[in-house]
Write a protein that holds these residues in place. Structure first.
Motif, mmCIF file in Angstrom:
data_model
loop_
_atom_site.group_PDB
_atom_site.id
_atom_site.type_symbol
_atom_site.label_atom_id
_atom_site.label_comp_id
_atom_site.label_asym_id
_atom_site.label_seq_id
_atom_site.Cartn_x
_atom_site.Cartn_y
_atom_site.Cartn_z
ATOM 1 N N VAL A 94 15.508 15.416 -8.662
ATOM 2 C CA VAL A 94 15.048 16.045 -7.420
ATOM 3 C C VAL A 94 16.045 15.789 -6.298
ATOM 4 C CG1 VAL A 94 13.218 16.057 -5.682
ATOM 5 C CG2 VAL A 94 12.625 15.913 -8.103
ATOM 6 N N THR A 95 16.553 14.569 -6.204
ATOM 7 C CA THR A 95 17.552 14.224 -5.187
ATOM 8 C C THR A 95 18.707 13.517 -5.889
ATOM 9 O OG1 THR A 95 15.699 13.861 -3.663
ATOM 10 C CG2 THR A 95 17.885 13.164 -2.917
ATOM 11 N N ASN A 125 21.723 12.655 -5.210
ATOM 12 C CA ASN A 125 22.548 11.643 -4.551
ATOM 13 C C ASN A 125 21.881 10.269 -4.508
ATOM 14 O OD1 ASN A 125 20.702 12.886 -2.623
ATOM 15 N ND2 ASN A 125 21.696 11.633 -1.076
ATOM 16 N N LEU A 126 20.588 10.188 -4.837
ATOM 17 C CA LEU A 126 19.907 8.897 -4.879
ATOM 18 C C LEU A 126 20.095 8.193 -6.217
ATOM 19 C CD1 LEU A 126 16.504 9.679 -3.116
ATOM 20 C CD2 LEU A 126 18.602 8.765 -2.118
ATOM 21 N N SER A 136 9.124 9.212 -11.854
ATOM 22 C CA SER A 136 9.906 8.482 -10.856
ATOM 23 C C SER A 136 10.010 7.018 -11.238
ATOM 24 C CB SER A 136 9.257 8.583 -9.464
ATOM 25 O OG SER A 136 9.076 9.913 -9.060
ATOM 26 N N SER A 151 8.497 12.069 -4.632
ATOM 27 C CA SER A 151 9.775 12.474 -4.050
ATOM 28 C C SER A 151 9.650 12.739 -2.557
ATOM 29 C CB SER A 151 10.303 13.733 -4.751
ATOM 30 O OG SER A 151 9.484 14.841 -4.474
ATOM 31 N N TRP A 152 8.409 12.767 -2.053
ATOM 32 C CA TRP A 152 8.185 12.975 -0.621
ATOM 33 C C TRP A 152 8.040 11.664 0.126
ATOM 34 C CZ3 TRP A 152 4.713 17.829 0.533
ATOM 35 C CH2 TRP A 152 5.238 18.948 -0.139
#
Length: 832
Positions: free
Chosen positions: A238-239, A241-242, A362, A495-496
Motif C-alpha cells: 500500500v505504501t 516507501n515504508l 499488516s 494503512s490509515w
C-alpha cells in the motif's frame, strides 16, 4: 499475474538456482495431462501425457481437439500446454484413479484461442470435482490462466466434470492431479472473526488466490518441491516507501519438528520485507499489503516467518494484523521457532465471510521493542475456502433459490429476528430497571458524559448530532454512531493509521459529509482508559479556540472508547523537527508555531473560571494544520487548577519523560507553571531540532533541557541550534527566545513566567527577527519577562488596541487579536 478471480502463472526461468531440496516429496498420484494433444509434451523437467493415450480417462460424447500457434503465448514457459485444447459441446468427464487418498492439487490450464469456426473466448461453463464446485459460469476472455485447487480426495477415483452452459462450450488445455503431503494443510487455525479456534480445515476444498514471496523475486515451479509459483510483493504494498527488502539465505535453518521445504522453499524464508525504519528509532508505522478477493467467502491466510534479521534470540517483537483484526500481538519469532534463530515457521488465520473485495495484511512495531522498531514478513498465501455447499464459485455462493427454499429461509429469519427482538427488549428492560435502581442509590456502573458548566448547554454542529444540546440527557450531543466511525476509517484500516499513543491508535478518516477527521481509538490494553477518555471529552467540549484542537465527537458503543477530532493536515510539530525527513521549518515558521501554541495554553490557563493545566505539553501534542497553524492537542491528562484560596493541586505525577516539571515530580504539587516548564523544553526542542532525551549521545548531551541551559548561561546558544537555521536568526531574536526558554525552566515554579508573559516575549522575539526597532530602550533587555504585563495598563486611550479589548481576549480567544499589533504599541514611543 494473479488476482481474486484469476491465478495466472507466467512461468519464466527464475534467476534463482535450482535448489537441492532436503524435503523432496514424491507424489503417489501424479497425473500431468496435455489436453487435446496428439503427442506427449515435455518441458521444465516434467512430462505431460496427451489425454488421447488414456483410453479410460476421458468420458465424452462429443469433443474437438484444437491446436494453435498463437504468438501471444510464446513468451510463457507453459506455452506448449496452451498450444492445444480439448473442446466439449456436452458434459464431459475426466476420471482419475487415486492410489493414495488425501489432499491433491487440481490445476486447470485455460487459454482461449480461435480454432476454425470456434471462438473459445465465448465459452461459458462450470467445473466440478469430488463434491466441490470449482467453477461456474466461468469464462476466459484472453491470456493464459491457471486455476489451482487443493481438494481432499476420499474415494478411489477423482472425477472432474466439465459442463457447458446452455448454447455454449467448455474447454481445457491441461490438467494436473497430484497428491500432496499431509502436513500441507492442518485441521485447525486461528479464527479472526469470531476470535478463537477454527477446526475442520482437512475436509474443505481450497482455491489458491495469492502466493507471495515477500522481499524476493519470483520463484518458479522448478525451485519449489510442490511445483508452486511465488510472485514478488512489490505491487501489493500500500505504501512502498515504508518497506524495504532483506535477503539472508544462509540464515535459514530448517529445524526438527518445524516446517519443511514442502511448506515453503528456502528462497521464501530467506527473503523478507521489513519496516524501513533503520535510520529512525522512533519509527511508528505499519507495512501493509492489499489483495483482491471474491466477497462472500472465508479465507485461509497463511503467514510465513523466519527471523533472518536478528543477531540473537528475543530481539524482534512485532504485531500482525489481518484486515482490522489483531492477528498476533507482540509476536516473538524466537518463541514461535522453538528458540532456533532463523528457523522457519508459519501461522494460519481464518477470516470471517468477507463483505468487501479486499484483504489487507499488516505488520507493525510492538511496544516491547526498546530500540529500533521492526517487523517482517517472509511469505504469504491466501486460499479461498469452500462454503457449506462445497462451492468455491462466486456464482453458486448464494444458497437456495427455489420457493421452498425461500419459505424455509423466511421461517428461519423470522424465528431468528423474533428471538433477537425479544432478547433486545429484555435487555433494555433489565438495563432500565438497573439504572433506575442505581440512580436511587446514587450510583452509576456505566459512564454517561456529565453536564458541563453546571448545566450550561452547548451545541455541536456535527452531521450526526444535528446541533443537539450538550447535556447529560443528550450525552453531550457529540456522540457519533460506531457504524459511522467504521465507515469513516474504512473499518479501521491499518494503512490509515497516522499515529500510535498511550491511549491507542489514531486513524485518518472522512465523514460522509466530506469532513476530514482524526479518529483516536482506545486500546483496551492501554494503561490510559476511561478517566482519560472522559477528561478529554469534558475539556474539549468546554473550550473552543483556534489554537486548541477541536473535538468533533466521540463513540462509546460496543465497549469502545473513540474520540474524533478535526484533522490536522501537517501532523505533529515533532515530525517537522526531526526523525521524519520532512522539509526543515524556517525560523519565522517555528516562532509562529510557538506563539500559536502559547496562545492555546494561555487560554487554557486563563479562559475559564478555573485554570486548566494540560499536564502533557510536548512537541508531539502540538499539531499543525494545512497552513502550519499550531493547535494544542491531547487533553487526557489535563487537570482543573487549584481553587482561589489554594496554590496548587496535589495529584499523582503524570506526563512525558524529558518534559516533566522537576518541582512537580518532587512535590507532587501541580500548578500552571508545570505547563510553563514543559513548554520551555519545547522551545529548546524547536531551536535545536533534536529529541529531548537521546541516550545515544554523550552523557552531558542526553537531556536537552540541561544541555541547552548550559549553553544559554554561557551566552553561546548559537553553538547548538539546528544547523539549517545557522546564520538565519537575528542575534537579538535568538537572545530573547533563549531568555524566554531559560525563564520557563526555572527550578521553582514561582520564578517562572505565566504563559501570558511567555506569549508576549515570543511575540517580541518575532518582532526583533522581522525588523530592527529604532530607539527602543528595551531592545537589549535581558529581563523583559515580568516587565511586559504591567505595561499593559500604560496604553493610552488612542491606542489601536484598548485595554478592554486585551482583557477580553485574555479570557476568550486571543487569536482574534493580532499580537503583533498589540506589541507594536509597546515598542513605539507613542504607545507608551
Amino acid at each position: 499475474m494473479m488476482d481474486g478471480r484469476k491465478f495466472t502463472f507466467i512461468f519464466g526461468f527464475s534467476i534463482l538456482p535450482l535448489l537441492c531440496f532436503s524435503a523432496s516429496f514424491v507424489p503417489q498420484d501424479n497425473y500431468l495431462i496435455d489436453c487435446g494433444a496428439a503427442s506427449n509434451t515435455s518441458f521444465g523437467g516434467r512430462n505431460f501425457t496427451a489425454d488421447a493415450f488414456y483410453k479410460d480417462l476421458l468420458s465424452t460424447k462429443r469433443d474437438v481437439l484444437a491446436t494453435t500457434s498463437s504468438k501471444s503465448i510464446a513468451s510463457s514457459a507453459d506455452s506448449p500446454l496452451y498450444q492445444t485444447a480439448r473442446i466439449f459441446n456436452e458434459q464431459s468427464k475426466y476420471k482419475f484413479s487415486i492410489n493414495q487418498k488425501g489432499r491433491h492439487w487440481i490445476r486447470l490450464y485455460f487459454y482461449p484461442f480461435q480454432y476454425q469456426n470456434i471462438d473459445m473466448s465465448t465459452a461459458n461453463f462450470s467445473v466440478t470435482a469430488q463434491n466441490n464446485v470449482l467453477l461456474s459460469d466461468f469464462a476466459v476472455q484472453k491470456n493464459p490462466v491457471m486455476k489451482e485447487y487443493s481438494v481432499n480426495v476420499t474415494s478411489d477415483n477423482l472425477v472432474i466434470t466439465f459442463t457447458p452452459s446452455k448454447n455454449s462450450i467448455a474447454f481445457v488445455n491441461a490438467i494436473e492431479v497430484v497428491s500432496l503431503p499431509d502436513e500441507l494443510i492442518a485441521d485447525d487455525a486461528s479464527s479472526l472473526n469470531p476470535p478463537g479456534s477454527f477446526t475442520g480445515l482437512v475436509t474443505l476444498a481450497f482455491e489458491t488466490v495469492w502466493r507471495i514471496n515477500m522481499g524476493g523475486p519470483s520463484i518458479s515451479p522448478a525451485n519449489d518441491t510442490l511445483r508452486r509459483t511465488w510472485v514478488p510483493d512489490q505491487n501489493f504494498l500500500v505504501t512502498p516507501n515504508l518497506a524495504t527488502n532483506v535477503t539472508n539465505m544462509a540464515a535459514v535453518t530448517y529445524a526438527d519438528g518445524g516446517p519443511t521445504e514442502n511448506i515453503a522453499p528456502r528462497s521464501v524464508y530467506g527473503t523478507a520485507t521489513e519496516m524501513n525504519s533503520s535510520s529512525d528509532p522512533r519509527s511508528n508505522f505499519n507495512v501493509t499489503w492489499q489483495f483482491d478477493v471474491d466477497p462472500g467467502f472465508q479465507y485461509l491466510v497463511r503467514l510465513h516467518f523466519c527471523d533472518i534479521v536478528s543477531k540473537s534470540l528475543n530481539e524482534l517483537y512485532f504485531n500482525v494484523y489481518v484486515n482490522s483484526y489483531m492477528a498476533d500481538k507482540d509476536m516473538d519469532l524466537s518463541v514461535s521457532s522453538n528458540n532456533v534463530l532463523g528457523a522457519p515457521f508459519y501461522k494460519d488465520f481464518v477470516t470471517g465471510p468477507t463483505d468487501g473485495k479486499k484483504i489487507r495484511v499488516s505488520v507493525g512495531p510492538s511496544s516491547l521493542n526498546r530500540d529500533y522498531p521492526n517487523a517482517i514478513l517472509n511469505g504469504l498465501e491466501i486460499m479461498k475456502m469452500s462454503n457449506s455447499k462445497g462451492s468455491l464459485s462466486v456464482a453458486t455462493a448464494v444458497i437456495g433459490t427455489g420457493s421452498s427454499s425461500k419459505n424455509k429461509v423466511a421461517i428461519i429469519v423470522g424465528v431468528v429476528v423474533g428471538t433477537l427482538c425479544a432478547m433486545v427488549l429484555a435487555g433494555f428492560f433489565f438495563v432500565f430497571c438497573r439504572r433506575k435502581r442505581l440512580r436511587r442509590q446514587g450510583l452509576s456502573k456505566t459512564w454517561v458524559p456529565i453536564s458541563i458548566n453546571d448545566g450550561i448547554s452547548h451545541t455541536m454542529g456535527s452531521k450526526y448530532s444535528n446541533g443537539t444540546t450538550l447535556s447529560a440527557a443528550s450525552n453531550l450531543g457529540y456522540r457519533i454512531p460506531f457504524v459511522a466511525v467504521q465507515e469513516a476509517t474504512n473499518n479501521f484500516d491499518e494503512s490509515w493509521v497516522i499515529g500510535i499513543g498511550g491511549f491507542g491508535k489514531v486513524y485518518k478518516g472522512e465523514l460522509n459529509d466530506g469532513t476530514k477527521v482524526a479518529v483516536k481509538r482506545g486500546n483496551p490494553r492501554s494503561q490510559q482508559g476511561l478517566a482519560e477518555f472522559r477528561t478529554e471529552i469534558e475539556m474539549l467540549s468546554q473550550f473552543r479556540h483556534r489554537h486548541l484542537v477541536s473535538l468533533i465527537g466521540y463513540c462509546d458503543e460496543k465497549n469502545e472508547m473513540i474520540l474524533i477530532y478535526e484533522y490536522m493536515e501537517n501532523g505533529t510539530l515533532k515530525s517537522h523537527l526531526y526523525g521524519s525527513g520532512l522539509p526543515s521549518l524556517s525560523w519565522k515558521e517555528r516562532m509562529e508555531i510557538c506563539i500559536g501554541s502559547a496562545r492555546g495554553l494561555h487560554y487554557l490557563h486563563t479562559g475559564y473560571a478555573k485554570a486548566v493545566i494540560h499536564r502533557d505539553v510536548k512537541s508531539a501534542n502540538i499539531l499543525l494544520d494545512e497552513n502550519l497553524m499550531a493547535k494544542v492537542a491531547d487533553f487526557g491528562l489535563s487537570k482543573t487548577g487549584p481553587e482561589i484560596d489554594q496554590t496548587h493541586v496535589s495529584t499523582a505525577v503524570k506526563g512525558s519523560f524529558g518534559y516533566l516539571d522537576p518541582e512537580y515530580f518532587r512535590r507532587q504539587q501541580l500548578t500552571e507553571k508545570s505547563d510553563v516548564y514543559s513548554f520551555g523544553v519545547v522551545l529548546f526542542e524547536v531551536l535545536c531540532a533534536r529529541p529531548v532525551i537521546d541516550p545515544s549521545l554523550p552523557r552531558e548531551m542526553v537531556n536537552l533541557a540541561e544541555w541547552a541551559m548550559k549553553w544559554q548561561k554561557k551566552g553561546q546558544l548559537e553553538q547548538i541550534i539546528d544547523p539549517t537555521l545557522a546564520g538565519k536568526i537575528r542575534p537579538d531574536s535568538l537572545r530573547k527566545f533563549g531568555e524566554t526558554a531559560e525563564k520557563c525552566l526555572a527550578d521553582f515554579g514561582v520564578d517562572r513566567p505565566s504563559m501570558g508573559d511567555v506569549l508576549w516575549n515570543l511575540e517580541y522575539a518575532l518582532q526583533l527577527q522581522e525588523a530592527v526597532v529604532q530607539g527602543d530602550p528595551e531592545e537589549n533587555s535581558t529581563n523583559m519577562i515580568g516587565e511586559l504585563s504591567p505595561q499593559i495598563n500604560n496604553f493610552n486611550h488612542d491606542a489601536s488596541v484598548s485595554v478592554a479589548q486585551f482583557e477580553a481576549s485574555t479570557t476568550d480567544d486571543l487569536s482574534g487579536v493580532s499580537m503583533s499589533t498589540v506589541f507594536s504599541q509597546l515598542v513605539k514611543s507613542e504607545g507608551r
